[in-house]
Write a protein that holds these residues in place. Sequence first.
Motif, short mmCIF file in Angstrom:
data_model
loop_
_atom_site.label_atom_id
_atom_site.label_comp_id
_atom_site.label_asym_id
_atom_site.label_seq_id
_atom_site.Cartn_x
_atom_site.Cartn_y
_atom_site.Cartn_z
N SER A 33 0.84 -1.20 0.00
CA SER A 33 0.00 0.00 0.00
C SER A 33 0.88 1.25 0.00
N LYS A 34 0.29 2.37 -0.40
CA LYS A 34 1.03 3.65 -0.43
C LYS A 34 1.53 4.01 0.97
N ALA A 35 2.72 4.57 1.03
CA ALA A 35 3.25 5.08 2.29
C ALA A 35 2.66 6.48 2.51
N ILE A 36 1.84 6.61 3.53
CA ILE A 36 1.13 7.86 3.78
C ILE A 36 1.56 8.45 5.11
N LEU A 37 1.77 9.77 5.11
CA LEU A 37 2.04 10.51 6.33
C LEU A 37 0.80 11.32 6.66
N HIS A 38 0.41 11.29 7.91
CA HIS A 38 -0.76 12.03 8.37
C HIS A 38 -0.23 13.20 9.19
N ARG A 39 -0.54 14.41 8.79
CA ARG A 39 -0.02 15.60 9.47
C ARG A 39 -1.18 16.45 9.97
N ILE A 40 -1.10 16.83 11.25
CA ILE A 40 -2.13 17.70 11.83
C ILE A 40 -1.47 19.03 12.17
N ASP A 41 -2.04 20.11 11.64
CA ASP A 41 -1.58 21.46 11.94
C ASP A 41 -2.62 22.10 12.85
N ASN A 42 -2.35 22.09 14.14
CA ASN A 42 -3.32 22.61 15.11
C ASN A 42 -3.55 24.11 14.97
N GLU A 43 -2.54 24.85 14.56
CA GLU A 43 -2.69 26.30 14.41
C GLU A 43 -3.64 26.63 13.26
N GLU A 44 -3.54 25.90 12.17
CA GLU A 44 -4.38 26.14 11.00
C GLU A 44 -5.66 25.31 11.03
N CYS A 45 -5.80 24.44 12.06
CA CYS A 45 -6.94 23.52 12.14
C CYS A 45 -7.08 22.73 10.84
N LYS A 46 -5.98 22.16 10.40
CA LYS A 46 -5.93 21.48 9.11
C LYS A 46 -5.29 20.11 9.27
N ILE A 47 -5.84 19.12 8.57
CA ILE A 47 -5.28 17.78 8.55
C ILE A 47 -4.91 17.45 7.11
N ASP A 48 -3.68 17.00 6.91
CA ASP A 48 -3.20 16.64 5.58
C ASP A 48 -2.83 15.16 5.54
N GLY A 49 -3.16 14.51 4.43
CA GLY A 49 -2.68 13.16 4.15
C GLY A 49 -1.64 13.29 3.04
N LEU A 50 -0.41 12.99 3.34
CA LEU A 50 0.69 13.19 2.40
C LEU A 50 1.28 11.86 1.98
N VAL A 51 1.69 11.74 0.72
CA VAL A 51 2.35 10.53 0.25
C VAL A 51 3.83 10.80 0.04
N ILE A 52 4.62 9.76 0.21
CA ILE A 52 6.06 9.87 0.01
C ILE A 52 6.32 9.74 -1.48
N ASP A 53 6.91 10.79 -2.07
CA ASP A 53 7.19 10.81 -3.50
C ASP A 53 8.58 10.28 -3.84
N GLU A 54 9.53 10.60 -3.00
CA GLU A 54 10.93 10.29 -3.35
C GLU A 54 11.69 9.83 -2.11
N PHE A 55 12.68 9.00 -2.35
CA PHE A 55 13.55 8.48 -1.30
C PHE A 55 14.98 8.84 -1.68
N TYR A 56 15.66 9.56 -0.82
CA TYR A 56 17.03 10.01 -1.09
C TYR A 56 17.97 9.47 -0.02
N GLU A 57 19.26 9.64 -0.30
CA GLU A 57 20.31 9.34 0.66
C GLU A 57 21.36 10.43 0.53
N THR A 58 21.81 10.97 1.65
CA THR A 58 22.82 12.02 1.59
C THR A 58 24.14 11.45 1.06
N GLU A 59 24.75 12.18 0.13
CA GLU A 59 26.01 11.74 -0.48
C GLU A 59 27.23 12.22 0.29
#
Length: 97
Positions: A33-59
């Motif tokens: 299934s899609k990797a989803i991040l659930h973010r709650i912004d209490n100041e803005e009273c907003k809930i976001d469902g975000l998907v991971i688009d890219e995976f990186y590694e520091t060089e």
Amino acid sequence: MEGLKLIKSTEIGLTWKEVKELLNTYTDEQLESKAILHRIDNEECKIDGLVIDEFYETEEDFINPSGECIEPISLYEDDNSNEEIVLKKGTPILYIS
């Protein structure tokens, strides 16, 4: 949160090792299934469902000499041996949309 079962919680953030250990308990079907991040912004009273688009590694190591953002150590010609390494070379980074 209603409808969600808390598996693990920490105030300082999970490590990659902890995430790996948790994911290793899931079935292949769950992991497909899609990797989803659930973010709650209490100041803005907003809930976001975000998907991971890219995976990186520091060089290389990343430092924060200005205190405003992290940057690759190679951007600086000066001796930065006393700068704190914020992200070590090889650190995984996820990008979300």
